[in-house]
Design a protein around this motif. Sequence first.
Motif, PDB file in Angstrom:
ATOM      1  N   ASP A  64       0.828  -1.208   0.000  1.00  0.00           N
ATOM      2  CA  ASP A  64       0.000   0.000   0.000  1.00  0.00           C
ATOM      3  C   ASP A  64       0.862   1.257   0.000  1.00  0.00           C
ATOM      4  O   ASP A  64       0.562   2.230  -0.713  1.00  0.00           O
TER       5      ASP A  64
ATOM      6  N   TRP B  80       2.440   1.611  -3.478  1.00  0.00           N
ATOM      7  CA  TRP B  80       1.425   2.022  -4.443  1.00  0.00           C
ATOM      8  C   TRP B  80       1.024   3.486  -4.236  1.00  0.00           C
ATOM      9  O   TRP B  80       0.821   4.215  -5.211  1.00  0.00           O
TER      10      TRP B  80
ATOM     11  N   THR C 252       1.480   6.372  -7.092  1.00  0.00           N
ATOM     12  CA  THR C 252       0.363   7.202  -7.565  1.00  0.00           C
ATOM     13  C   THR C 252       0.596   8.667  -7.269  1.00  0.00           C
ATOM     14  O   THR C 252       0.159   9.525  -8.044  1.00  0.00           O
TER      15      THR C 252
END
Length: 174
Positions: free
Chosen positions: A161, A164, A168
């Motif tokens: 997480d 990621w 992003t």
Amino acid sequence: MSTEDKVDGEPSTSTEPNDPPVDESDTLFAEATQLSAAASDDALADGGEGAGKRTVGLDRWVQLGFMAAAILLVWLYDHLINGIWYFFADPNESIVTAGAVVAGLVTAVILYKTAPVYGIVHGVSEELSKVTWPTRKETSSSTIVVIVTSIVAGLVLFLFDSVWAAVTDLVYKV
């Protein structure tokens, strides 16, 4: 009886004048006592449990299951009667509870005396008796494995997480 109890496997028919008459019920009682003693000795030799464990067997678990069902039925009937009564008027709690106890016990007794239901519950308890349950050590070690695996999985998911989220943020330039 004479000094010879058996001749060629047959009981002796000759009797001494001072011998009391032989009663068949005494003979049957003596044989039953010997068989009972032999069964008790076998039970003690098998596991040291005695005859108590063998005579009760699975029926104690079946009866315990029906007692637990009776308690659950009392709780269910209490809430059911209370809800229905509350729909029409303010219920009297003592009457509702007494009715629920009577209804739960009557239902449990009827279920206990119903052969198909009793057969199903007895079959379930037989199958559960065949299960090899884990020891305390096996249970504690398995619990530790589950806890460690959950922590590792949580850390891996946190890492994915975080990566990621960083990717992003770079893509969207936030």
